[in-house]
Design an enzyme around this catalytic site. Sequence first.
Site: not given
Length: 883
Positions: A26, A96, A105, A107, A352, A468, A630, A773, A840, A860
Site C-alpha cells: 500500500k 492503516r 481484512g 490487519m 494494487r 470479505h 511400468r 523416470s 512420474c 519431461y
Amino acid sequence: MTQYVYRFGGGVSDGGAGDKNLLGGKGANLDGMAAIGLPVPPGFTITTAMCTRYYDEGEVFPDSLRDEVANGIAHIEAVTGKRFGDAADPLLVSVRSGARVSMPGMMDTVLNLGLNDQTVEGLAASSGDARFAWDSYRRFIQMYADVVLELDHGSFEEALEIAKEDKGFYLDTELTAQDLRSLVGSYKALVEEQWGKPFPQDVHDQLWGAVGAVFGSWQSERAKVYRRLNNIPGDWGTAVNVQAMVFGNMGETSATGVAFTRDPATGENAYYGEFLINAQGEDVVAGIRTPQYLTKAARERANAKPLSMEEAMPDVYGQLANVFNILETHYRDMQDIEFTVERGKLWMLQTRSGKRTAKAALKIAVDMAEQGLITREEAVARVDPAALDQLLHPTLDPAAVRDVLAKGLPASPGAASGIAVFDSDTAEKRAEMGESVILVRMETSPEDIHGMHAAKGILTARGGMTSHAAVVARGMGRPCVSGAGNVAIDSKEGVFRVGGREVREGEVITIDGSSGEVMFGEVATVQPELSGDFGTLMVWADAARRMKVRANAETPADCRIARDFGAEGVGLCRTEHMFFEAGRITAVRQMILAEDEAGRRAALAKLLPEQRADFKGIFEVMAGLPVTIRLLDPPLHEFLPTEESDFADVAEAAGVGIDILKRRAAELHEFNPMLGHRGCRLGVTYPEIYEMQARAIFEAACDLNDSPIPEVMVPLVGTRRELELMKEVIDRTAEAVFAERGKRITYLVGTMIELPRAALMAGEIAEVGAFFSFGTNDLTQTTLGVSRDDASRFLTQYVDKGIYAQDPFVSLDIDGVGQLVQLAAERGRATRPDIKLGICGEHGGDPASIHFCERVGLDYVSASPYRVPIARLAAAQAALRKG
Ligand code: PEP
Ligand code: MG
C-alpha cells in the site's frame, strides 16, 4: 541512522515507491501514484523494518521514531494547511496497515484519528456540517475502541442500533447531528466502563496507540493463520501508513468506493466496482448498506434501480475512468482501487494488482498481451498454474433438475455440493472427517478463514461482490454465493429458512458461484469446457517451454483426456490397475494361488489377451507419442481378499479351497509391504509375470500400423543386476514376438529411480537402462523413511512446526530428495549422455517441483491428466525464469 519514515504526496517523496518490501504494497503504491501526479492525500509510511525492530525489541518504539513521525505529521500539515489537534480546523488522519503482499481484512485500520471533544467542534465549524463531524467522531471512537483498546465491539453496535430504534430509523444516515452527539456520549461512557479510563483526548496518544495496534495486528491469530495458508513468512512485518483523511461522508456530493479496472470474475475489459454516497470506506466492505454499481451497463445488466456512479456523478466518474487508464498503463496490470470523493473531488487511497479468478487471470493476461501492454512471455508468467485448477472444476449440469431455494450474488465461480454447516469450527471438523461441507454464514470475517478453507463452498446472506466472503473465496478458488438476502440464518439452532422452507445442519445443498443460485440437495455437475483464452495462453506457454509434459494414465479414456489437455505422451502407465478389472481379477488370483510356474503360466495365459487389448487401446489413442509402461509393481497380497466374508466367494471363483486361499494370504502377509516383495522383486522371482506383460506390449505394438514407441519400465530397481535380469526377459520376449510376427518395432527398456541406492548407483544402472523416470513418491518415502500411507497422522504437525516446509509428498523435498534426483541425473548422463530423464511421482504436477525439474534439466514431467495444463504452464514459467 536507518530511516523508518517515508513521506509521500503534495509533491514530496522520500523515494520508496519501488520498494514494496520496505514500504509494504500500500505504502509503495501510494507514493507511486503520487509520483505520477494522481490525487493522493499526503501522508507517510512507517517501514516494515520498523515492525521487525518493534518485535525484536519487545514491542517498544525507539525514541528516534518519535522525531521521524513528528516530521511526517509536519509534512501532512504543510500540504493540507491544517494542524493535528487544532481545535479550530483539525487535521485528521487514517492509520492503516500494509504488508508486502496484500492480506485482505487481516490487519487493522483506524480512520478519523485526531478527533476529540474540542476538535469535533472545530471540524463541525470548518466543514459547516455538524452532522458529518459527529458522525466521524462516533465512527472514530467505535473503531478505536475495537481495534486499539480491544473492547467489546458488539456493545457499540448495540448502542448504535438502540439510537436508531429510538428514532424509528433504519439507516445510519438518518441519524441527525444531535442524535450522533448523544451517541458519542454513550460511546464514551462505554469506553470508560469497559476500559476503566476515559477515551484518550490527546491526539498524539491516539496516534501512537493506533500505530502500536497496527503493528500488533501482524501477530494476531487470524493474520498468522492467513500467513500459514498463503506461505507468507512471519518475519516480513507490516508497514503503517498515516495519511490525511479525506471524507466520503460529507453529504450527497461525497462518496467512497472500491473498483477494479477490469472485471475480476470474468476478466472482461470493463470497469467494475461499487460505491456508496455519503459513506466511509468501511461501509462498502462491511456490506451493511448495499452499494451501487459503478457503471450504467453493470446497473442495467443487474436490473438495479439506484443510479450508477456514471449516471449520478458523471464528472467524478470521468476523473475516475481516466485514473483507471493511467494506472493500468503504469502498473501494466489490472488494478484493485479504493477511492473517496470529497465534495466532488476524487482522491485515490489505494491501488494494487487485483486478485482475480483463474478465468479472469487468463483473459486479462491474453487481452493485455494482445493490447501490447505486456509481452506474451509476461502473459504466461502472470497466470498462477495452480489457479488453473479452478477452470478445471465442474459446473452444474444444465440438464440436471434444480430445486432452487434462493439466489444471491455470483461471488466466486464453480459449483459445489455439501452439507450445510453454520460455523467455521464445525466446518473444519466435519471436513476433516471426510465430509463435503458448505459453510453458511450471515457474513464472513477473517475469523472464518479456516472454515472457508475447509469448505467446498461458501454461502452468505449479507455482503456484496467485494465483501470479505467474496474476495477471500475468489482468492481461494472456492465457489461462493454472497448476499443471498432472503436466506434467514439461525446459526445457534443450526438452520436456515427461505421461502417457507428449512435447511438444517447436515442437509445437502448445492451452490453455483457462477449464477448465485442456492439449491436443495445435490445437483449433477459437468466437466468444464476450456475457453479460447486458455488455448491461446497454452500455445504461448508451449512456445516458451523446454520440458515435455506427459500424463500418468492407464486407460484409453484417461489417455484421451490427457491428450486433449495437451499431454505429449504417457509417462507412467501403472499396469496393476488393469489387473483389478472385473473378469481378470480371478485370473490374477489364480496366478497368485498357483503352486508352481506351470500353474502361474496357465493363469497368465488367460491375462495375456486382456493386457494386449489394454495396450492396444492406449497405443491407439497415443499414436505417434511415447508411452511408458511400468511392469507390475505392488506386492501380490494386494490382489487377495482381506475380509473374512469374501474368502469363500474368491476361493470358489479361483477354483481352490478356502483353506488354500487363506494359507496363501497368510504367506504373503508382510509387515512392511512397501519394502517387501514388490517392484522388480516380483519380476526376479516370477519372471513369467513380466514376460507375459512384455509379450502383451510387443504384440499390441506389432498389431498396429502406427504404434507409439513403447518404453518398458522396471519398477523399484536398486541394483544394476536387477535391471539387467529384467532387461534380458524383456529383450528375449521382444525377439520372440518379432520372430512370430515377422516385424520389428523400436522400443526402450528403462527403470524407475525410486530408491536412494538406485540414485547413488545411477551411473552403473544407466549402462543398462535407456531412460530413468523418477518415482518421487517412493523416493520420498524411502529417503525420508516416512511411509506414504501412514504419514498423514503426523504430517500436519510436522508442517505446522516447520519441520517440513510443506507436505513432502505434495511438493518435492528439494533440499533432501532433490539432491538424489540431481545426483542420479548427473551420474546417469555421465554414463549415457542421451539418457531420457523424467519424473512420474505426484510431484510431476506440482509447480514448485516442476521448477526444480527444469533446473536439473529433466526431459519431461508426467502428471495426472487434469494437471497436465498446470504442468505445461508451470514448465513454461520455469523455462522463462531460467532463461
Ligand atoms: C512413485 O513411486 O513415484 C511412482 C510414480 O510409483 P507409484 O506411485 O505407483 O509407487
Ligand atoms: Mg513407486
